[in-house]
Design a protein around this motif. Structure first.
Motif, short mmCIF file in Angstrom:
data_model
loop_
_atom_site.label_atom_id
_atom_site.label_comp_id
_atom_site.label_asym_id
_atom_site.label_seq_id
_atom_site.Cartn_x
_atom_site.Cartn_y
_atom_site.Cartn_z
N LYS A 237 5.74 -11.31 10.51
CA LYS A 237 6.38 -11.32 9.20
C LYS A 237 6.28 -9.95 8.54
O LYS A 237 7.20 -9.50 7.86
N LYS A 241 9.62 -7.76 7.78
CA LYS A 241 9.75 -8.23 6.41
C LYS A 241 11.09 -7.85 5.77
O LYS A 241 11.55 -8.51 4.84
N TRP A 249 11.88 -17.63 8.36
CA TRP A 249 10.62 -17.85 9.08
C TRP A 249 10.35 -19.34 9.26
O TRP A 249 9.89 -19.77 10.32
#
Length: 410
Positions: A237, A241, A249
């Protein structure tokens, strides 16, 4: 029994040497030779099966090599000390200083998996001399010794840690044998089971108390491995990002393969391969992976999970009997007990049926990596679409050779 034939032994020693059936040999009139012959054949088949699936199978070798440092970590060693002592072990294995010689004389290297369990089957071939099959058996035995060196290496690593912590030499040896396992020390029922019923019973039997002790004395050790999936997801992540929202996600998590989801032993590879995400089932590298998967299987209603995870009834003799006896009773083609698919089709020609049955027995004994369903089969499929339209990338195939099974996120 060789030199022990006809001698009196202490009961404790006799119990350690004899399996359940060993005490009865020669006492069943009329059936002795037949039963002995059947037991020997079954034991040889199990031994050859174990040789193919463990020391000659590279993915298993890699998994065992990785699980040993985890066992040392469970014993209380931190990874800095493990690495430091692994370097010292490598040097001592080359130069053989007094500590190494003393460890050798103490029997530290005499009870690894290969020495203990491979010799059980090789003893059945002692009468073979001067023929091709005897040469093959001898070559296989020599190859198996190298697998045992993995355990020897990490036993010595643990020994050095014990000596660094001021343990007397004999106690340091005992600790090393405990945490990297002395396979000669097992209840007679386990020794019988590993020959005729549960091929890899020894490991499950020996690792359970170590996991329990580590869980009680050092719960943070096992907890950190169980937290790895969350750490890998967090890393991914962070790396992506700017490309993925939280909703993305959450959607990705729903692509985890059903079997891996049930096991709760998945890691997200924190980078994309050919612009696709892949999941990695890391339970095969954990010393307690079989127990974790069996428990999760039971909790999800799969009552067969313990039998599958611990290989109960998984000897080649029992597997083949189940496959072909069941098919005869149902008057239908036998089904591969692993995949569940029929070995052949009713309308296949006799020669095709024979070839497919031959492949079944080849798969039963051969190293899994060199079967159509293993790393070799994956290698031939590089760049080809499967029936779901997926193409296997080189990274997935390379992982298969080294025991890492990657699952594409659909």
């Amino acid at each position: 029994w060789g030199p022990l034939a006809g001698t009196f032994l202490r009961k404790e020693v006799a119990r350690d040497l004899m399996s359940f059936y060993g005490k009865e040999r020669g006492n069943i009139k009329g059936l002795t030779k037949t039963i002995d012959a059947l037991v020997d054949i079954d034991q040889m088949a199990t031994g050859l099966f174990k040789i193919g699936k463990v020391p000659l199978n590279l993915p298993t070798v890699v998994r065992n090599t990785i699980s040993n440092p985890i066992q040392l970590n469970m014993s209380g060693m931190n990874f800095a000390d493990i690495i430091k002592n692994m370097v010292r072990t490598g040097e001592d294995f080359i130069h053989k200083p007094p500590t190494y010689i003393k460890a050798f004389r103490a029997g530290l290297f005499k009870t690894n998996w290969s020495v203990t369990e491979i010799n059980e089957v090789m003893n059945q071939f002692r009468h073979l001399k001067g023929d091709t099959f005897a040469d093959v058996v001898g070559a296989v035995k020599n190859l198996s010794k190298y697998y045992g060196k993995i355990d020897d290496f990490f036993k010595y690593t643990k020994l050095l840690d014990g000596l660094d912590n001021k343990l007397p030499f004999d106690k340091a040896v005992i600790e090393a044998q405990k945490w990297v396992m002395d396979y000669s020390l097992a209840d007679p029922s386990i020794k019988w089971a590993r020959k005729h019923f549960i091929p890899f019973a020894s490991y499950s039997y020996k690792i359970a108390p170590l996991v329990a002790e580590s869980g009680i004395k050092r719960p943070w050790v096992i907890a950190k491995y169980m937290a790895l999936p969350f750490a890998m997801m967090g890393l991914a992540k962070e790396l992506y990002k700017d490309e993925m929202t939280e909703e993305d996600w959450q959607g990705l998590k729903r692509t985890i393969p059903e079997e891996v989801t049930r096991r709760q032993s998945f890691l997200l590879i924190p980078w994309k391969i050919n612009d696709k995400w892949y999941w990695f089932d890391y339970s095969y590298f954990l010393p307690w992976g079989n127990y974790m998967n069996a428990i999760s299987g039971i909790s999800s209603g799969d009552i067969k999970s313990p039998f599958t995870q611990f290989g109960i009834g998984g000897t080649p003799t029992l597997t083949a009997l189940k496959t072909f006896t069941g098919a005869t009773m149902r008057d239908e083609p036998p089904k591969d007990s692993f995949s569940g698919y029929p070995l052949y089709n009713r309308i296949d020609k006799p020669m095709d049926k024979a070839l497919k049955v031959s492949e079944y027995f080849y798969n039963l004994f051969a190293p899994s990596m060199v079967t159509r369903f293993g790393a070799l089969g994956y290698t031939f499929d590089i760049g080809k679409e499967d029936k779901y339209g997926r193409v296997k990338p080189a990274e997935q195939v390379i992982g298969k050779w080294f025991g890492a099974n990657l699952h594409e996120a659909d």
